[in-house]
Design a protein around this motif. Sequence first.
Motif, mmCIF file in Angstrom:
data_model
loop_
_atom_site.group_PDB
_atom_site.id
_atom_site.type_symbol
_atom_site.label_atom_id
_atom_site.label_comp_id
_atom_site.label_asym_id
_atom_site.label_seq_id
_atom_site.Cartn_x
_atom_site.Cartn_y
_atom_site.Cartn_z
ATOM 1 N N ASP A 41 -9.444 -0.557 1.675
ATOM 2 C CA ASP A 41 -9.020 -0.668 3.016
ATOM 3 C C ASP A 41 -10.032 -2.258 2.968
ATOM 4 O O ASP A 41 -9.669 -3.534 3.932
ATOM 5 N N ASN A 42 -11.265 -2.508 2.475
ATOM 6 C CA ASN A 42 -12.244 -3.532 3.208
ATOM 7 C C ASN A 42 -12.883 -4.097 1.561
ATOM 8 O O ASN A 42 -13.622 -5.500 2.056
ATOM 9 N N CYS A 77 -11.969 4.726 0.147
ATOM 10 C CA CYS A 77 -11.432 4.183 1.503
ATOM 11 C C CYS A 77 -12.028 2.474 1.530
ATOM 12 O O CYS A 77 -11.558 1.386 2.026
ATOM 13 N N LYS A 130 1.156 -1.509 -0.258
ATOM 14 C CA LYS A 130 0.494 -0.083 0.160
ATOM 15 C C LYS A 130 0.925 0.946 0.093
ATOM 16 O O LYS A 130 2.081 1.013 0.607
#
Length: 326
Positions: free
Chosen positions: A309-310, A305, A62
């Motif tokens: 992130d998920n 995001c 990342k």
Amino acid sequence: MKVSIRKIAELAGVSKTTVSFVLNNRGDEKNISSATQEKILAIVKDHNYKPNQLARSLSLGKTNTIGFVVPDISDPFYGKIAKHIDSCAEERFFKVMIANSHEDKNKESELINNLISRQIDGIILASTQVFESNKYKGVPLVYFDRISPNQKDSFIDINNQYSTEQITKLLIKRGHSKIGFISLTSYLPNIQDRITGYKNALIDSGFVTDENNIIDIDYNNKKESVVKALKTLLCTNNCTGIVFVNNVLAAEGVWALNTYFSELIEKVEFACFDNLDLFDYSLPKVTSVVQPIEDIAKNCLEMLCDQIDNSIIHKGKVLKTTIIER
């Protein structure tokens, strides 16, 4: 003296792996004692250690960087969105790389591929092209402003058709029966929706729509194209109301009217998509659709995001506009 992770590990009496975990905020997760973490961080501070960002990015997978790609960053709408995106991103420890496609499809694709090659974490895009879905596989992407009619996910939009219909009806309410429309990049879905809204307002009010009153100007020659368009609409087609597809063209229209058609200022009224402060005191004043810029930026970043992130892909969201009547 420049210090390395190896040297920090030696000074702290721990392994390089332990130092790495602490620097990446994973000390608690790896059951490293508070005393050890504090000792490592104190050494880092004393030696002013700066991590190698590239190596850190590769190890984490990342970069904490997102791209923001728009067709014209000089457009106040995109500039304001960029400002709020940057503020929201900073709160989440992301940096923003801004890229300007200049309404060029090939340049846009080149920019996006370049961002992807730099291992960008995700992209927020106002596209010059019509996509049914994310064609840039493997990178989280959220669209705004310009949305394909069949797109269901990962976008933030506003009601272009309804908003343009409302400002056109305001001109009709004020007594204008011949209203022109000055457009740009009319092949795009959001612009098509605005044209449809303009036409619907005329039809609902009992007027005939005339394609000769809809003029698409040249992006690379806006100033002269707007002058030419106004000459056609005001002097040949006898329009007394003009709807502009955005505030940039409306500002050019105010300048052109005052410069070349000043005798018509008292007879003509303007309306446009997006607002500028100068419309409060310009002649003519300009009735404007106001997009919820902060909400657009916030929702774009939150949606992106969640993808980063998920791996959560949200359904598209349509936000409401307001109108400043002048």
